[in-house]
Design a protein around this motif. Structure first.
Motif, mmCIF file in Angstrom:
data_model
loop_
_atom_site.group_PDB
_atom_site.id
_atom_site.type_symbol
_atom_site.label_atom_id
_atom_site.label_comp_id
_atom_site.label_asym_id
_atom_site.label_seq_id
_atom_site.Cartn_x
_atom_site.Cartn_y
_atom_site.Cartn_z
ATOM 1 N N THR A 1 -2.437 1.588 11.250
ATOM 2 C CA THR A 1 -2.842 1.806 12.389
ATOM 3 C C THR A 1 -4.256 1.829 12.908
ATOM 4 O O THR A 1 -4.906 1.779 13.985
ATOM 5 C CB THR A 1 -2.247 3.292 12.900
ATOM 6 O OG1 THR A 1 -2.870 4.342 12.317
ATOM 7 C CG2 THR A 1 -0.753 3.323 12.782
ATOM 8 N N MET B 1 0.972 -1.186 -0.047
ATOM 9 C CA MET B 1 -0.096 -0.110 -0.048
ATOM 10 C C MET B 1 0.849 1.076 -0.157
ATOM 11 O O MET B 1 0.507 2.283 -0.510
ATOM 12 C CB MET B 1 -0.908 0.000 1.156
ATOM 13 C CG MET B 1 -2.001 -1.209 1.213
ATOM 14 S SD MET B 1 -3.029 -0.675 -0.042
ATOM 15 C CE MET B 1 -4.236 0.513 0.535
ATOM 16 N N THR C 1 0.553 8.315 16.769
ATOM 17 C CA THR C 1 1.435 7.013 17.694
ATOM 18 C C THR C 1 2.507 7.699 17.800
ATOM 19 O O THR C 1 2.890 8.768 17.213
ATOM 20 C CB THR C 1 1.435 6.014 16.579
ATOM 21 O OG1 THR C 1 1.619 6.611 15.164
ATOM 22 C CG2 THR C 1 0.157 5.261 16.241
ATOM 23 N N GLY D 1 -3.762 3.130 7.182
ATOM 24 C CA GLY D 1 -4.557 1.774 7.016
ATOM 25 C C GLY D 1 -4.257 0.909 8.259
ATOM 26 O O GLY D 1 -4.913 0.318 8.916
ATOM 27 N N LEU E 1 -8.565 -5.150 12.298
ATOM 28 C CA LEU E 1 -7.410 -6.136 12.035
ATOM 29 C C LEU E 1 -7.271 -6.594 10.549
ATOM 30 O O LEU E 1 -6.934 -7.635 10.271
ATOM 31 C CB LEU E 1 -7.391 -7.345 13.052
ATOM 32 C CG LEU E 1 -7.256 -7.064 14.409
ATOM 33 C CD1 LEU E 1 -7.471 -8.369 15.458
ATOM 34 C CD2 LEU E 1 -6.074 -6.293 14.829
HETATM 35 P P1 FAD Z 1 1.462 -3.501 8.845
HETATM 36 O O1 FAD Z 1 2.242 -4.028 9.753
HETATM 37 O O2 FAD Z 1 1.866 -3.490 7.325
HETATM 38 O O3 FAD Z 1 -0.200 -4.035 8.919
HETATM 39 C C1 FAD Z 1 -0.732 -4.376 9.998
HETATM 40 C C2 FAD Z 1 -2.013 -5.021 9.839
HETATM 41 O O4 FAD Z 1 -2.869 -4.229 9.147
HETATM 42 C C3 FAD Z 1 -2.036 -6.452 8.915
HETATM 43 O O5 FAD Z 1 -2.770 -7.500 9.215
HETATM 44 C C4 FAD Z 1 -2.208 -5.567 7.456
HETATM 45 O O6 FAD Z 1 -2.848 -6.632 6.634
HETATM 46 C C5 FAD Z 1 -3.272 -4.610 7.873
HETATM 47 N N1 FAD Z 1 -3.352 -3.599 6.883
HETATM 48 C C6 FAD Z 1 -2.293 -2.745 6.658
HETATM 49 N N2 FAD Z 1 -2.712 -1.674 5.800
HETATM 50 C C7 FAD Z 1 -4.158 -1.992 5.799
HETATM 51 C C8 FAD Z 1 -5.197 -1.285 5.128
HETATM 52 N N3 FAD Z 1 -4.675 -0.146 4.258
HETATM 53 N N4 FAD Z 1 -6.394 -1.677 5.208
HETATM 54 C C9 FAD Z 1 -6.630 -2.738 6.027
HETATM 55 N N5 FAD Z 1 -5.577 -3.293 6.707
HETATM 56 C C10 FAD Z 1 -4.572 -3.066 6.397
HETATM 57 N N6 FAD Z 1 0.982 1.666 17.556
HETATM 58 C C11 FAD Z 1 0.359 2.627 18.274
HETATM 59 O O7 FAD Z 1 -0.790 2.336 18.301
HETATM 60 N N7 FAD Z 1 1.050 3.550 18.867
HETATM 61 C C12 FAD Z 1 2.170 3.597 18.910
HETATM 62 O O8 FAD Z 1 2.797 4.609 19.486
HETATM 63 C C13 FAD Z 1 3.004 2.504 18.084
HETATM 64 N N8 FAD Z 1 4.586 2.870 17.951
HETATM 65 C C14 FAD Z 1 5.187 1.957 17.252
HETATM 66 C C15 FAD Z 1 6.609 2.188 17.068
HETATM 67 C C16 FAD Z 1 7.228 1.325 16.283
HETATM 68 C C17 FAD Z 1 8.746 1.436 16.056
HETATM 69 C C18 FAD Z 1 6.480 0.159 15.731
HETATM 70 C C19 FAD Z 1 7.262 -0.997 14.649
HETATM 71 C C20 FAD Z 1 5.078 -0.022 15.841
HETATM 72 C C21 FAD Z 1 4.461 1.029 16.637
HETATM 73 N N9 FAD Z 1 3.081 0.747 16.669
HETATM 74 C C22 FAD Z 1 2.564 1.701 17.494
HETATM 75 C C23 FAD Z 1 2.382 -0.328 16.147
HETATM 76 C C24 FAD Z 1 1.751 0.033 14.760
HETATM 77 O O9 FAD Z 1 0.650 0.538 14.988
HETATM 78 C C25 FAD Z 1 1.407 -1.441 13.973
HETATM 79 O O10 FAD Z 1 2.613 -1.900 13.580
HETATM 80 C C26 FAD Z 1 0.730 -1.210 12.904
HETATM 81 O O11 FAD Z 1 0.092 -2.625 12.374
HETATM 82 C C27 FAD Z 1 0.911 -0.270 11.750
HETATM 83 O O12 FAD Z 1 1.973 -0.851 11.268
HETATM 84 P P2 FAD Z 1 1.983 -0.898 9.566
HETATM 85 O O13 FAD Z 1 1.259 0.409 8.932
HETATM 86 O O14 FAD Z 1 3.569 -1.169 9.259
HETATM 87 O O15 FAD Z 1 0.993 -2.018 9.403
#
Ligand code: FAD
Length: 520
Positions: A170, A115, A160, A168, A221
């Protein structure tokens, strides 16, 4: 024009050749036949780049293909192909791959939708000044949303701690930080979504339209649809931030002050309330420790007797340059009500964007020492207020010993800022705490820094909560069996399951969450 058509044709021919080499005829027939503007890639390095995540806890498994969409309709066409096939294949959106336990992975028969691949030509954020919202592509990173909205003097309200996460991603969890006590999580600050369901339908949803899907997708999720557009509510952006840290040796006094701070509303309050636990000299190893700079060292021995646990309250006050005359006085009044150790006040003043982007600075430092790309056995728990002191005794002062291998955040939130119709799950109490054990494993470190040791500690913490009947809920949950998922969702499970049947009946989406069995 004829030239564009010729070059598109050539590109397509190349892509199809690449496809045949990489995957063989049956998959080719299915994927090669999809008419999209985006791009499929089968290149081993592209497949490998989406096969692992920030957690690095699972062995990487390359997917069948990576798809870089350029529009909502592209995503819909891919999902429709799977939905219409005799054997459906898994399709997972990948935001920025910052999950811990393979939640964005698909396995070797699936397609990852990348994405955040900007080159595909996805829409730019669109700010509406009068209405105070921004429309963003689902794969947009929050840091880019912030930069764009700041150009108009506006910013989202709820954050965050780290901004290199996708919108998407978060919104599929909750999106929390120190503003959540006041504004609620990020999912409480969304006005409208475009979602591609597991049937490949494009549905606009909001409080007024397709309401069930709207609330279900938030914290859902990724189970009911891929978020391709989110409309996020904005506020006038502050210019500066006064960032304050103070220490406590009493957990009771620390949590009383945190709870007092999150009970405040109106103008006269802090804008952000978090905190962390210091169980060892870990402050030095802590990737957020730069605050306690060499110019401003923390003499732990001066505030803590016999090396016991300390607690650090972290608060901020936002302000505009025009308020710089009065801000000191305002903060002084607010601080008077708090009962921290008087000699332990650490203050910094910085621009709003630098405060919000603070963790990225730590990331760059860790990257330079090769300490970012290591396994992260993180555990995030929501702990009900009524049992937080038992958790302190059993975990911070018990199981953890005196080594932590990473920061441990703790801060309370108000449940009334969470919409119970969303799919996000929180404890059944008005106030609950986030406890985030954000640890990094080192293969060549001491025993207490090794991955197995930290994973074992996580197991012990969960066991302790179960035995002590502390009804914690995992945030960014990871469960091994469907029974555990049923338990996790509690009275939200029936609705969750029935929405899955309605919006993703063939179990195509976000299979990496391991909630439902694989596609049929
Ligand atoms: P991904 O890991 O790529 O995806 C997570 C899930 O969501 C998967 O199941 C994926 O299939 C699904 N997904 C992704 N995009 C979409 C979409 N567009 N539509 C539907 N489903 C989708 N979280 C907090 O709440 N607060 C924080 O302060 C915080 N700090 C963080 C700091 C770090 C260094 C890290 C590594 C993570 C942190 N997180 C925090 C966690 C973060 O919110 C989650 O990892 C979340 O999954 C977002 O990451 P991502 O966008 O890379 O999603």
């Amino acid at each position: 024009s004829r030239e564009t058509m010729t070059s598109s044709f050539l590109l397509m021919t190349f892509a199809i050749c690449e496809l045949i080499i990489a995957v063989g005829p049956s998959e080719l027939l299915r994927l090669g036949a999809i008419d999209v503007d985006g791009h499929f890639t089968f290149h081993p390095s592209d497949l490998a780049s989406v096969s692992s995540d920030f957690g690095m806890l699972k062995s990487p498994e390359n997917p069948l293909a990576v798809f870089q969409p350029s529009s909502t309709e592209d995503v819909a066409r891919l999902v429709r192909t799977s939905y219409g096939s005799a054997t459906a294949f898994p399709v997972s959106a990948r935001g920025h791959g910052h999950s811990i336990n393979g939640q964005a992975a698909v396995g070797r028969n699936g397609v990852v939708v990348e994405m955040n691949h900007r080159e595909a030509g996805t829409p730019e954020p669109l700010v509406r000044l009068k209405e105070m919202y921004v429309d963003v592509w689902g794969g947009e990173l929050w840091v880019d949303v912030l930069k764009k909205t700041l150009e108009h003097g506006l910013a989202p309200k709820s954050w965050t701690d780290y901004l290199y996460l996708s919108v998407g991603g978060t919104l599929s969890n909750a999106g929390i930080s120190g503003q959540a006590f006041h504004h609620g999580p990020q999912i409480s600050n969304v006005l409208e979504l475009d979602v591609v369901t597991g049937k490949g339908e494009v549905m606009k949803c909001s409080e007024e339209e397709n309401t069930r899907l709207f609330h279900g997708v938030l914290g859902g999720l990724g189970q009911f649809g891929i978020i391709t557009r989110a409309r996020i509510s904005l506020e006038p952006a502050p210019q500066r931030v006064r960032w304050i840290r103070v220490l406590y040796s009493s957990f009771k006094v620390f949590t009383e002050d945190q709870e007092y701070l999150i009970s405040m509303h109106g103008q006269s309050k802090f804008d952000y309330v978090e905190g962390f636990v210091i169980v060892d000299e870990g402050l030095v190893n802590n990737w957020r420790s730069s605050f306690f700079s060499p110019r401003n060292p923390v003499k732990i021995s001066s505030v803590s007797s016999n090396g016991s646990v300390l607690y650090c309250l972290e608060i901020t006050k936002n302000y505009h340059d025009s308020e710089s005359e009065t801000i000191d006085q305002e903060i002084e009044i607010l601080m008077k009500k708090l009962n921290f150790i008087p000699t332990s006040v650490f203050t910094t003043d910085l621009q709003y964007i630098d405060f919000l982007d603070r963790v990225h600075k730590a990331e760059l430092k860790l990257r330079s020492k090769n300490l970012w790309g290591v396994p992260h056995p993180w555990l995030n728990l929501f702990v009900p207020k009524s049992r937080i002191s038992d958790f302190d005794k059993g975990v911070f002062k018990g199981i953890l010993g005196n080594k932590t291998s990473g920061p441990i955040l703790i801060y309370p939130m108000n449940k009334d800022k969470w919409d119970d119709r969303s799919s996000a799950v929180t404890p059944d109490e008005e106030i609950f705490y986030l406890v985030a054990l954000l640890r990094s494993a080192l293969s060549d470190g001491e025993e207490t820094q090794k991955l197995e040791y930290l994973k074992d500690q996580n197991r012990k913490i969960l066991e302790f909560c179960e035995q002590a009947k502390i009804n914690v809920k995992q945030y960014l949950p990871h469960h091994a069996t469907q029974e555990e998922w049923v338990e996790h969702f509690g009275d939200k499970w029936d609705r969750f399951r029935s929405m899955k049947t309605e919006f993703d009946p063939r179990h195509i989406l976000a299979t990496g969450q391991r909630i439902f069995r694989n596609p049929s």
